[in-house]
Design an enzyme around this catalytic site. Structure first.
Site, PDB file in Angstrom:
ATOM      1  N   SER A 267       0.793  -1.226   0.000  1.00  0.00           N
ATOM      2  CA  SER A 267       0.000   0.000   0.000  1.00  0.00           C
ATOM      3  C   SER A 267       0.826   1.276   0.000  1.00  0.00           C
ATOM      4  O   SER A 267       0.387   2.286  -0.528  1.00  0.00           O
ATOM      5  CB  SER A 267      -0.964  -0.007   1.185  1.00  0.00           C
ATOM      6  OG  SER A 267      -0.260  -0.164   2.399  1.00  0.00           O
TER       7      SER A 267
ATOM      8  N   HIS B 115      -5.198  -3.083  -3.176  1.00  0.00           N
ATOM      9  CA  HIS B 115      -4.732  -2.154  -4.212  1.00  0.00           C
ATOM     10  C   HIS B 115      -4.519  -2.853  -5.552  1.00  0.00           C
ATOM     11  O   HIS B 115      -3.907  -2.287  -6.457  1.00  0.00           O
ATOM     12  CB  HIS B 115      -3.434  -1.475  -3.778  1.00  0.00           C
ATOM     13  CG  HIS B 115      -3.600  -0.647  -2.546  1.00  0.00           C
ATOM     14  ND1 HIS B 115      -4.145   0.617  -2.558  1.00  0.00           N
ATOM     15  CD2 HIS B 115      -3.349  -0.930  -1.248  1.00  0.00           C
ATOM     16  CE1 HIS B 115      -4.194   1.091  -1.333  1.00  0.00           C
ATOM     17  NE2 HIS B 115      -3.717   0.165  -0.514  1.00  0.00           N
TER      18      HIS B 115
ATOM     19  N   LYS C 221     -11.593   1.219  -2.701  1.00  0.00           N
ATOM     20  CA  LYS C 221     -10.450   1.732  -3.477  1.00  0.00           C
ATOM     21  C   LYS C 221     -10.845   1.758  -4.954  1.00  0.00           C
ATOM     22  O   LYS C 221     -11.630   2.601  -5.333  1.00  0.00           O
ATOM     23  CB  LYS C 221      -9.218   0.931  -3.128  1.00  0.00           C
ATOM     24  CG  LYS C 221      -8.776   1.370  -1.725  1.00  0.00           C
ATOM     25  CD  LYS C 221      -7.809   0.503  -1.022  1.00  0.00           C
ATOM     26  CE  LYS C 221      -7.565   1.125   0.368  1.00  0.00           C
ATOM     27  NZ  LYS C 221      -6.938   0.223   1.300  1.00  0.00           N
TER      28      LYS C 221
HETATM   29  C1  LIG Z   1      -6.978   0.131   2.731  1.00  0.00           C
HETATM   30  C2  LIG Z   1      -6.419  -1.204   3.017  1.00  0.00           C
HETATM   31  C3  LIG Z   1      -7.088  -2.094   3.839  1.00  0.00           C
HETATM   32  C4  LIG Z   1      -8.311  -1.697   4.611  1.00  0.00           C
HETATM   33  O1  LIG Z   1      -9.431  -1.611   3.799  1.00  0.00           O
HETATM   34  P1  LIG Z   1     -10.628  -0.679   4.283  1.00  0.00           P
HETATM   35  O2  LIG Z   1     -11.781  -1.151   3.480  1.00  0.00           O
HETATM   36  O3  LIG Z   1     -10.208   0.714   3.992  1.00  0.00           O
HETATM   37  O4  LIG Z   1     -10.798  -0.924   5.751  1.00  0.00           O
HETATM   38  C5  LIG Z   1      -6.600  -3.360   3.963  1.00  0.00           C
HETATM   39  N1  LIG Z   1      -5.451  -3.729   3.355  1.00  0.00           N
HETATM   40  C6  LIG Z   1      -4.758  -2.886   2.586  1.00  0.00           C
HETATM   41  C7  LIG Z   1      -3.513  -3.355   1.921  1.00  0.00           C
HETATM   42  C8  LIG Z   1      -5.207  -1.591   2.403  1.00  0.00           C
HETATM   43  O5  LIG Z   1      -4.497  -0.727   1.678  1.00  0.00           O
END
Ligand SMILES: *Cc1c(COP(=O)(O)O)cnc(C)c1O
Length: 388
Positions: free
Chosen positions: A178, A206, A238
């Site tokens: 991330s 991602h 995302k």
């Molecule tokens: C953003 C993210 C999460 C968490 O997801 P949310 O739906 O925002 O709680 C989990 N793992 C990774 C790698 C992330 O970037």
């Protein structure tokens, strides 16, 4: 002074002098690649909305036009919260990924809390990449299995951890990291997984939507098929541009989660309206070949131009393009200068990244234009020149 103030005022003050104090920027426009942030219009290079779907008005319209798409589910899935829109979304995601089953979660954070807790027992071993997302690490804490970590993407270190592992081993990794934007070395991981009869949990937060020719993530990118002992976590907040998350795997893995995963059992189901929006978003993700192509071109243009200017980007071909600056104060200073120039690029500092690895995390949306990227590059060049 209250007890809380006595304990935390000095701590908060210390964060300020260390340039690590956290504040919430306020958006006062519609969410998108151009936003009004703390009162001024800026180009947003901070979101994870890679396909620009948070700006897709057809999602909002679909929800407004559906009288079943309520904004409250009323209860947990096992009680009375499981609506037809949840059911259909799970089926449609499973079809899309070619897996037996999908289970929805309210957030990726909760999905990551759930899998390790539900599948792993005392005496088992969780083996994590050191740069895994914080939610995976917190999920390890909720599990009774013991936690071991290996240096980022170091497959020899992973092999050693697997050799030493007690009980069942679960390899846990981000698919796309991330804060670095690089992709996990999946072929080597799968070979080690097989050799040691380990299981795999891959966090595709991602990756789904953007990585792989049709956006099916890291497995598609490497032309690999997940096996029956692989679970993948996807998020809907995302590239899908909405909110929520899911776990994809075999039927037996999904049924195990339904019966054992506390972060799924003891919480209210997503709003049906949210599930409907995600169903439309999935259709848009499936139709997003042109958007993925544009994104790819923006990224390679940005990387080539940044190199010419003399900027140090981490090796990444994904929409996460980190510009390593090292020092916290330097990262903050650049971020502030960019904001003045009309670009929002947040400074990422420890503890989110290791000490001495502060950076600007530049993220791209398929809605960005080449002109916006060129103007960002000019502003970055200005930051660099102001230092010499
Ligand atoms: C953003 C993210 C999460 C968490 O997801 P949310 O739906 O925002 O709680 C989990 N793992 C990774 C790698 C992330 O970037």
């Amino acid at each position: 002074m209250s007890g809380i103030a006595r304990r935390f005022q000095p701590w908060l003050r210390a964060r300020q002098t260390e340039h690590r104090y956290r504040r919430t920027p306020l958006i006062t426009s519609a969410v998108g690649h151009r936003v009004q942030l703390n009162g001024r219009w800026v180009i947003n290079f901070a979101a994870n909305d890679y396909l620009g779907l948070s700006e897709d008005d057809s999602l909002r319209q679909a929800v407004c036009g559906d009288s079943q798409a309520s904004f409250g589910s009323g209860a947990a899935h096992l009680i009375s919260g499981h609506h037809l829109h949840h059911h259909l979304l799970q089926d449609e995601l499973a079809d899309w990924l070619g897996v037996e089953g999908v289970l929805l979660f309210s957030t990726g954070y909760m999905a990551n809390m759930a899998v390790q807790q539900a599948l792993m027992q005392r005496g088992d071993t969780l083996i994590h990449d050191k740069l895994n997302h914080a939610s995976l690490l917190d999920g390890a804490r909720l599990s009774e299995a013991s936690l071991k970590r290996y240096a980022h993407a170091d497959m020899r270190a992973l092999a050693r951890r697997l050799q030493q592992a007690d009980g069942q081993a679960l390899i846990v990794s981000d698919g796309v990291f991330s804060m670095d934007g690089d992709v996990a070395p999946l072929p080597q991981m799968m070979a080690l997984k097989e050799q040691h009869a380990a299981w795999l949990l891959l966090d595709e937060a991602h990756a789904f939507g953007v990585v792989g020719a049709t956006g099916r993530g890291t497995f598609e990118y490497f032309a690999y098929e997940p096996d029956a002992d692989t679970l993948r976590v996807g998020t809907l907040g995302k590239a899908f541009g909405v909110f929520g998350a899911f776990v994809a795997g075999t039927q037996v893995a999904i049924e195990t989660l339904i019966n054992r995963a506390r972060p799924w059992i003891y919480t209210t189901a997503l709003p049906p309206a949210n599930a409907l929006a995600a169903r439309i978003a999935l259709k848009r993700v499936q139709q997003a070949d042109a958007a993925r192509d544009h994104l790819k071109q923006l990224i390679s243009h940005f990387r080539a131009a940044a190199k010419q200017i003399g900027l140090t980007l981490l090796p990444s071909f994904t929409p996460i393009q980190p510009l390593l600056l090292g020092d916290d104060a330097r990262a903050l200073h650049w971020s502030r200068q960019l904001l003045t120039a009309g670009f929002y690029v947040p400074a990422i500092r420890p503890p989110t990244v290791p000490k001495g690895r502060a950076r600007l995390r530049i993220t791209f949306s398929a809605r960005h234009t080449f002109d916006q990227v060129d103007r960002l590059l000019e502003a970055l060049e200005g930051c660099l020149r102001a230092e010499s």
